[in-house]
Scaffold this motif. Structure first.
Motif, PDB file in Angstrom:
ATOM      1  N   SER A   1       0.863  -1.185   0.000  1.00 27.30           N
ATOM      2  CA  SER A   1       0.000   0.000   0.000  1.00 27.30           C
ATOM      3  C   SER A   1       0.893   1.226   0.000  1.00 27.30           C
ATOM      4  O   SER A   1       2.067   1.177   0.385  1.00 27.30           O
TER       5      SER A   1
ATOM      6  N   PHE B   1       2.024   5.197   1.051  1.00 31.57           N
ATOM      7  CA  PHE B   1       2.037   6.020   2.260  1.00 31.57           C
ATOM      8  C   PHE B   1       3.051   7.144   2.102  1.00 31.57           C
ATOM      9  O   PHE B   1       3.892   7.128   1.196  1.00 31.57           O
ATOM     10  N   GLN B   2       2.939   8.109   2.998  1.00 29.40           N
ATOM     11  CA  GLN B   2       3.928   9.174   3.103  1.00 29.40           C
ATOM     12  C   GLN B   2       4.569   9.127   4.484  1.00 29.40           C
ATOM     13  O   GLN B   2       3.960   8.653   5.449  1.00 29.40           O
TER      14      GLN B   2
ATOM     15  N   VAL C   1       4.232   8.681   9.992  1.00 33.00           N
ATOM     16  CA  VAL C   1       3.854   7.876   8.832  1.00 33.00           C
ATOM     17  C   VAL C   1       2.375   8.077   8.556  1.00 33.00           C
ATOM     18  O   VAL C   1       1.533   7.934   9.459  1.00 33.00           O
TER      19      VAL C   1
ATOM     20  N   PRO D   1      -0.562   6.704   6.205  1.00 36.80           N
ATOM     21  CA  PRO D   1      -0.996   5.726   5.206  1.00 36.80           C
ATOM     22  C   PRO D   1      -2.026   6.322   4.261  1.00 36.80           C
ATOM     23  O   PRO D   1      -2.739   7.272   4.602  1.00 36.80           O
ATOM     24  N   ASP D   2      -2.125   5.755   3.081  1.00 35.76           N
ATOM     25  CA  ASP D   2      -3.191   6.131   2.163  1.00 35.76           C
ATOM     26  C   ASP D   2      -4.537   5.743   2.789  1.00 35.76           C
ATOM     27  O   ASP D   2      -4.614   4.790   3.574  1.00 35.76           O
TER      28      ASP D   2
ATOM     29  N   THR E   1      -5.949   2.101   4.243  1.00 30.85           N
ATOM     30  CA  THR E   1      -4.853   1.120   4.209  1.00 30.85           C
ATOM     31  C   THR E   1      -4.030   1.221   5.483  1.00 30.85           C
ATOM     32  O   THR E   1      -4.183   2.146   6.285  1.00 30.85           O
ATOM     33  N   HIS E   2      -3.127   0.258   5.637  1.00 30.89           N
ATOM     34  CA  HIS E   2      -2.137   0.284   6.701  1.00 30.89           C
ATOM     35  C   HIS E   2      -0.757   0.452   6.073  1.00 30.89           C
ATOM     36  O   HIS E   2      -0.407  -0.284   5.147  1.00 30.89           O
ATOM     37  N   ALA E   3       0.015   1.388   6.562  1.00 28.07           N
ATOM     38  CA  ALA E   3       1.342   1.624   5.999  1.00 28.07           C
ATOM     39  C   ALA E   3       2.254   0.440   6.293  1.00 28.07           C
ATOM     40  O   ALA E   3       2.231  -0.107   7.399  1.00 28.07           O
TER      41      ALA E   3
ATOM     42  N   ARG F   1       7.517   9.795  -0.208  1.00 24.60           N
ATOM     43  CA  ARG F   1       6.339   8.979  -0.504  1.00 24.60           C
ATOM     44  C   ARG F   1       6.771   7.662  -1.138  1.00 24.60           C
ATOM     45  O   ARG F   1       7.682   7.629  -1.976  1.00 24.60           O
TER      46      ARG F   1
END
Length: 247
Positions: free
Chosen positions: A53, A55-56, A70, A72-73, A76-78, A147
């Protein structure tokens, strides 16, 4: 040689043979970056672990665990977290790799995939005996935000024979002590200089040829072909092992 990824129950693993293509190489004029065969071949040496997934991650430049945030989008889970502090972003690899005796895995940066603001750290894991999982770590090079996209490689795996490097006989000698090699190098240096001098002239042979292909073709300055020259590499994908497969 066998490499087995024992995926932890309730987890999945996205792993693939590293492709030769790179987005930044695709963008070069006429894709000329692929003319560099050492670069092209290195791209495909090994396997890549992919982010499941996107993430930033942001780092404020300090050493605390909380210094990395962190994000996540949505939904989702980063796949990464702050675990060590000091600007280190940690990916947990949800499997246990096992290799045959004497073989270990180098876990390293995705090859020839530069990433601004953060750099991958390299680890060497003795996967022929270890019952322990490992992490893949990246260190911020400056405060700021990075990212990772879903499907982006975060780790490159390369099997290595443990005893090989220690058995290397490392020596140096003046090239003049090997006259044939020295003569070939002198001829290549002269031809390279002549080629580069002619290249700006659109009517020249160099401009028509565009690039020198001796190494790509696998021939030396005598025109002799290299015995095991390669221009492509295709590695196997990880497939589901059957219950009868030997460990």
């Amino acid at each position: 040689m066998k490499v087995t990824a024992h995926v932890l129950d309730s987890h999945t693993l996205d792993i693939r043979p590293a492709p030769r293509e790179r987005e930044w190489m695709d963008r070069t004029d006429q894709r000329y970056a692929y003319r560099c065969l050492p670069l092209d071949m290195a791209n495909a040496h090994g396997w890549e672990l992919l982010c499941q997934s996107g993430f930033q991650a942001e780092w404020d430049g300090t050493d605390a665990l909380e210094a990395i945030r962190v994000i996540p989008d949505p939904g989702t889970h980063a796949p990464a977290m702050s675990h060590f502090g000091y600007g280190v972003l940690t990916f947990h690899v949800p499997c246990l790799f096992r290799t045959e005796a004497g073989i270990e895995l180098m876990a390293m940066a995705p090859i020839n995939r530069p990433k601004d603001g953060i750099a991958a750290l390299t680890g060497l894991v003795e996967t022929d005996w270890s019952p322990y999982t490992f992490t893949m770590n990246w260190k911020f090079t400056r405060p700021g935000r990075v990212r990772f996209e879903a499907g982006e490689p975060f780790c490159h795996l390369l099997p290595l024979q443990r005893a090989l490097l220690e058995q290397v006989q490392a020596r140096w000698r003046p090239i003049s002590e090997t006259p044939d090699l020295a003569e070939q190098h002198q001829r290549w240096t002269a031809s390279r200089g002549h080629f580069l001098a002619e290249l700006p002239d659109p009517e020249s042979a160099a401009a028509r040829e565009q690039w020198q292909r001796g190494y790509f073709r696998g021939v030396d300055l005598h025109g002799c072909p290299a015995r095991e020259h390669r221009v492509k590499l295709r590695l196997p994908a990880f497939t589901r092992a059957s219950a009868t497969d030997d460990d």
